[in-house]
Design a protein around this motif. Structure first.
Motif, short mmCIF file in Angstrom:
data_model
loop_
_atom_site.label_atom_id
_atom_site.label_comp_id
_atom_site.label_asym_id
_atom_site.label_seq_id
_atom_site.Cartn_x
_atom_site.Cartn_y
_atom_site.Cartn_z
N ALA A 94 0.65 -1.33 -0.18
CA ALA A 94 -0.06 -0.21 0.14
C ALA A 94 0.67 1.58 0.12
O ALA A 94 0.62 2.36 -0.75
CB ALA A 94 -0.87 -0.14 1.67
N THR A 95 1.75 1.32 0.30
CA THR A 95 3.24 2.34 0.37
C THR A 95 3.31 3.05 -0.82
O THR A 95 3.73 3.43 -0.70
CB THR A 95 3.92 1.69 2.01
N ARG A 96 3.54 1.35 -2.02
CA ARG A 96 4.21 2.32 -2.71
C ARG A 96 3.62 2.22 -3.81
O ARG A 96 4.19 2.37 -4.59
CB ARG A 96 5.50 0.26 -2.44
N ALA A 97 2.83 1.89 -3.90
CA ALA A 97 1.12 1.46 -4.77
C ALA A 97 0.73 3.05 -5.43
O ALA A 97 0.72 4.11 -4.79
CB ALA A 97 -0.27 0.79 -4.36
N ASP A 98 0.83 3.10 -6.63
CA ASP A 98 0.14 4.05 -7.33
C ASP A 98 -1.24 4.61 -6.84
O ASP A 98 -1.60 5.12 -6.90
CB ASP A 98 1.22 4.56 -8.53
N ILE A 100 -4.56 1.95 -5.38
CA ILE A 100 -5.37 1.34 -4.56
C ILE A 100 -6.97 1.39 -5.04
O ILE A 100 -7.61 1.93 -4.69
CB ILE A 100 -5.15 1.39 -2.74
N VAL A 119 -5.16 0.09 5.27
CA VAL A 119 -4.36 -0.02 4.50
C VAL A 119 -4.56 1.79 3.45
O VAL A 119 -3.71 2.26 3.08
CB VAL A 119 -5.13 -0.75 3.35
N LEU A 120 -5.57 2.09 3.51
CA LEU A 120 -5.80 3.48 3.26
C LEU A 120 -4.42 4.49 4.63
O LEU A 120 -4.03 6.06 3.29
CB LEU A 120 -7.18 4.14 3.17
N ALA A 123 -1.13 4.52 3.13
CA ALA A 123 -1.18 5.19 1.18
C ALA A 123 -0.58 6.45 1.81
O ALA A 123 -0.78 7.34 1.78
CB ALA A 123 -2.69 4.90 0.65
N THR A 127 -1.72 9.34 -3.60
CA THR A 127 -2.30 8.03 -3.90
C THR A 127 -3.20 8.17 -4.19
O THR A 127 -3.69 8.51 -3.59
CB THR A 127 -1.72 7.07 -2.77
N VAL A 129 -7.30 6.44 -5.81
CA VAL A 129 -7.81 5.03 -4.53
C VAL A 129 -9.35 5.22 -5.60
O VAL A 129 -9.73 5.99 -5.76
CB VAL A 129 -8.03 5.44 -3.62
N GLN A 148 -7.27 10.12 1.25
CA GLN A 148 -6.27 10.45 -0.27
C GLN A 148 -7.89 11.13 -1.42
O GLN A 148 -9.39 11.23 -0.85
CB GLN A 148 -6.72 9.43 -1.37
#
Length: 276
Positions: A94-98, A100, A119-120, A123, A127, A129, A148
């Motif tokens: 989740a930290t690395r995702a562009d 989610i 998870v959010l 982020a 990020t 969502v 987000q």
């Protein structure tokens, strides 16, 4: 209240609003993380994830019920798959995702709320969502779960009612606008798209066949994939609505208006986008 003015989504409108060029390697087209999939409904994550790849995402990661992780890693060899109980790994993804995408296949509101919070929360602020299915139910109970700013909500009419706290009625354009304002997100509701700044669009190509099991998961995945390749939230929602609807129209001559499956919709998405 009269319906708000919407721009009709046509190929011409989309050509004047082109998607980012798919240049560079897979890193440049974004990493999409799909979080969802109960032990009894892992296919929703598969549909959303493959749809994201068909829409142009560079990398795909799936966080699913542990019982389904091995099977999904075989079914979607293009994806990295982890079980939801591996919390540290899920949070690292989740930290690395562009992007989610959260909700497809989940069936427990408490678990969904916990997943959204953790998870959010992991982020980054940039990020993007996409919230679908049970994630929308959780959001209706606690709007603070979504922090987000680059978010797209993809409710059906029932979920829109939960989010609004009332029946959406016949004017879905107004309902989409109300939801966009309330949650400060782009909303895609049965072909009606609204953004918090007042933009409104309508997709008119959809037909009855889109109301098939898994179709909403596929649409959420297309939105996520387009966000991954660099589209803005409203642009991703509009292109996804068109790709989803027209893919169904392309399948109708072979399967009839109501005979095609969501997995077949997914397989048409890349070609539909490429031929706009």
């Amino acid at each position: 209240m009269p319906s708000i003015e919407e721009r009709v989504i046509t190929p011409g409108l989309l050509r004047d609003w082109p998607l980012p060029d798919p240049e560079g390697d897979k890193e440049s087209r974004g990493t999409v993380l799909v979080v969802g999939g109960s032990p009894f409904n892992p296919g929703a994550v598969l549909l959303a994830g493959v749809a994201a790849l068909r829409a142009g995402a560079g990398r795909l990661q799936l966080a699913v019920a542990d019982e389904s992780a091995v099977a999904l890693s075989v079914a979607v060899p293009e994806a990295k798959v982890v079980g939801l109980r591996r919390t540290d790994q899920v949070l690292d993804l989740a930290t690395r995702a562009d992007v989610i995408a959260l909700g497809p296949g989940l069936d427990d509101i408490g678990q969904t709320t916990d997943l959204m919070r953790t998870v959010l929360g992991a982020a980054g602020p940039e990020t993007a969502v996409v919230l679908d299915a049970y994630a929308l139910g959780a959001l209706s109970k606690d709007a603070g779960l979504l922090k987000q700013h680059r978010a797209v909500l993809t409710p059906n009419v029932t979920e829109a009612g939960h989010l609004l706290g009332r029946e959406p009625g016949d004017d879905l354009a107004e309902a989409a606008r109300a939801l966009a304002g309330r949650y400060h997100a782009v909303v895609s509701l049965y072909g009606h798209i609204a953004d918090p700044e007042g933009g409104a669009w309508r997709e008119e190509s959809g037909d009855a066949g889109l109301g098939t099991s898994g179709s909403g998961d596929a649409r959420a995945g297309v939105v996520a994939g387009l966000l991954g390749r660099g589209a803005g939230p409203a642009q991703a929602a509009c292109w996804a609505a068109y790709a989803h609807a027209v893919s169904g129209r392309r399948l109708s001559p072979r399967f009839g208006r109501t005979g095609f499956l969501a997995r077949e919709l997914v397989d048409e998405v890349a070609y539909t986008i490429a031929t706009v």
